[in-house]
Design a protein around this motif. Structure first.
Motif, PDB file in Angstrom:
ATOM      1  N   THR A  35      85.590 -44.281  77.850  1.00  0.00           N
ATOM      2  CA  THR A  35      85.781 -45.240  76.515  1.00  0.00           C
ATOM      3  C   THR A  35      85.819 -46.648  77.265  1.00  0.00           C
ATOM      4  OG1 THR A  35      86.991 -43.605  75.119  1.00  0.00           O
ATOM      5  CG2 THR A  35      87.548 -45.707  74.776  1.00  0.00           C
ATOM      6  N   TYR A  37      86.208 -51.122  75.970  1.00  0.00           N
ATOM      7  CA  TYR A  37      86.559 -51.924  74.678  1.00  0.00           C
ATOM      8  C   TYR A  37      85.449 -53.042  74.665  1.00  0.00           C
ATOM      9  CZ  TYR A  37      91.151 -49.970  75.217  1.00  0.00           C
ATOM     10  OH  TYR A  37      92.105 -48.780  74.929  1.00  0.00           O
ATOM     11  N   PRO A  80      82.236 -51.904  68.429  1.00  0.00           N
ATOM     12  CA  PRO A  80      82.816 -50.381  68.307  1.00  0.00           C
ATOM     13  C   PRO A  80      81.766 -49.494  67.563  1.00  0.00           C
ATOM     14  CG  PRO A  80      84.416 -51.979  67.110  1.00  0.00           C
ATOM     15  CD  PRO A  80      83.409 -53.054  67.486  1.00  0.00           C
ATOM     16  N   THR A  82      79.321 -45.797  69.215  1.00  0.00           N
ATOM     17  CA  THR A  82      79.093 -44.695  70.284  1.00  0.00           C
ATOM     18  C   THR A  82      77.756 -45.062  70.823  1.00  0.00           C
ATOM     19  OG1 THR A  82      78.772 -43.139  68.725  1.00  0.00           O
ATOM     20  CG2 THR A  82      81.036 -43.009  69.312  1.00  0.00           C
ATOM     21  N   THR A  99      82.095 -44.362  74.555  1.00  0.00           N
ATOM     22  CA  THR A  99      82.713 -44.733  72.936  1.00  0.00           C
ATOM     23  C   THR A  99      83.426 -46.310  73.109  1.00  0.00           C
ATOM     24  OG1 THR A  99      83.244 -42.598  72.459  1.00  0.00           O
ATOM     25  CG2 THR A  99      84.756 -44.263  71.514  1.00  0.00           C
ATOM     26  N   LYS A 101      85.614 -49.298  71.487  1.00  0.00           N
ATOM     27  CA  LYS A 101      86.923 -49.322  70.632  1.00  0.00           C
ATOM     28  C   LYS A 101      87.140 -51.077  70.627  1.00  0.00           C
ATOM     29  CE  LYS A 101      89.249 -45.006  71.203  1.00  0.00           C
ATOM     30  NZ  LYS A 101      90.612 -44.568  71.590  1.00  0.00           N
ATOM     31  N   LYS A 102      87.755 -51.390  69.596  1.00  0.00           N
ATOM     32  CA  LYS A 102      87.990 -52.693  69.374  1.00  0.00           C
ATOM     33  C   LYS A 102      89.277 -53.421  70.410  1.00  0.00           C
ATOM     34  CE  LYS A 102      90.071 -55.828  65.761  1.00  0.00           C
ATOM     35  NZ  LYS A 102      90.694 -56.120  64.435  1.00  0.00           N
ATOM     36  N   ASP A 104      92.545 -54.890  71.735  1.00  0.00           N
ATOM     37  CA  ASP A 104      93.645 -55.422  71.091  1.00  0.00           C
ATOM     38  C   ASP A 104      94.464 -56.038  72.353  1.00  0.00           C
ATOM     39  OD1 ASP A 104      95.956 -56.132  69.838  1.00  0.00           O
ATOM     40  OD2 ASP A 104      96.754 -54.184  69.747  1.00  0.00           O
ATOM     41  N   SER A 126      96.439 -51.964  76.992  1.00  0.00           N
ATOM     42  CA  SER A 126      96.010 -50.836  77.534  1.00  0.00           C
ATOM     43  C   SER A 126      96.295 -49.988  78.582  1.00  0.00           C
ATOM     44  CB  SER A 126      94.307 -51.110  77.366  1.00  0.00           C
ATOM     45  OG  SER A 126      94.167 -51.750  78.915  1.00  0.00           O
TER      46      SER A 126
END
Length: 296
Positions: A35, A37, A80, A82, A99, A101-102, A104, A126
């Motif tokens: 994963t 970002y 964002p 996959t 994957t 992800k946004k 933050d 994170s």
């Protein structure tokens, strides 16, 4: 020098890990999952030249071979979603499910310093340590005019911490800056390899010894103590406070980066220096330590 040493260490650990993940066989390896970002890049050492690197969903993940020898594959989160990244060599094919992800990671104009700078705070929410972080900023005055804009590059941004970075504005402009109107955002995150870092900041101690203070400055020797049984990397910042315990600045000592063997203790002489010319409201300081070791 620091980044070269770290990259060599990372390459060794990454190779060991990847040899386990992708055995020397012509059969297709099992799919691994990671994963990342948006804006994060991961450069992976593959051990042998790649003939092809591809992403099944380039809108979410970009993937490429690195020049000139093609032994590194770099994947980057675009938005964002996959994707399955396929890495091919003459001997094997490896697949990685990615994957995205946004991100933050707020960047805020936190305060003005007595050195005519705007201090930005970066909150890494994170669980990841990033070897490189870049952010763009725009500094605005009370009339809405842009006083300064550009980018900053930081190294070793630790997980679940706030990191500070200053931008010099100048004596003529600093009073007119409107912190609430300033903006900034992270534009790039980078790790050399898919290593796992174990954070041990609480177990590596840095304490001040033989502090000397006069009307011009505060300086002291520091005592470094690695209480773990691991070879660790550490750095530290000097947080400067006024008498109301308000943070007024952050000093990064020139020799703040160290590698310590298991249970090693040593002195860092004259390694903390605070000039009262730049911190006129100085009252006390605190040493903030960041340390890790790499898990094989």
């Amino acid at each position: 020098m620091k980044m070269r040493i770290k990259r060599c260490l990372c390459a060794v650990f990454a190779l060991a890990m990847l040899l386990c993940l992708f055995p020397e066989t012509e059969a297709e390896a099992a799919t691994d999952s990671i994963t990342i970002y948006v804006g994060e890049s991961l450069q992976m050492y593959m051990g042998q030249p790649l003939t092809k690197v591809s992403s099944s969903n380039s809108k979410a993940v970009s993937a490429k071979r690195e020049e000139p020898d093609h032994i590194y594959a770099t994947i980057t989160g675009v938005k964002p979603g996959t994707s399955t990244v396929t890495c091919k060599t003459k001997k094997k094919t490896s697949k990685i499910k990615v994957t995205v992800k946004k991100l933050d990671m707020p960047v805020t104009a936190a305060f003005k310093t007595e050195s005519d700078e705007v201090m930005f705070s970066i909150q890494n929410k994170s669980q990841k340590l990033y070897e490189v972080l870049e952010f763009e900023y725009t500094i605005v005055d009370k009339d809405g005019n842009v006083a300064s804009e550009g980018s900053r590059r930081l190294t070793d941004v630790f997980p679940k911490t706030t990191t500070y970075a200053c931008v010099y504005v100048g004596e003529k402009s600093i009073d007119s800056i409107d912190l609430s109107a300033c903006s900034a955002k992270v534009t790039r995150l980078f790790n050399q390899s898919a290593n796992t870092y174990k954070i041990v900041s609480s177990k590596v101690k840095v304490t001040s010894k033989t502090t000397t203070e006069d009307s011009d400055a505060v300086s002291c020797d520091l005592y470094l103590n690695n209480t773990t049984d691991k070879f660790v990397y550490l750095d530290y910042d000097i947080y400067v406070y006024d008498k109301s315990n308000k943070l007024i600045g952050v000093v990064k000592p020139a020799n703040a980066d160290h590698y310590l063997n298991a249970k090693e203790q040593k002195y860092a002489y004259n390694d903390a220096f605070i000039s009262k010319k730049f911190f006129k409201k100085y009252h006390h300081f605190k040493i903030v330590v960041n340390s890790y070791y790499v898990i094989n």
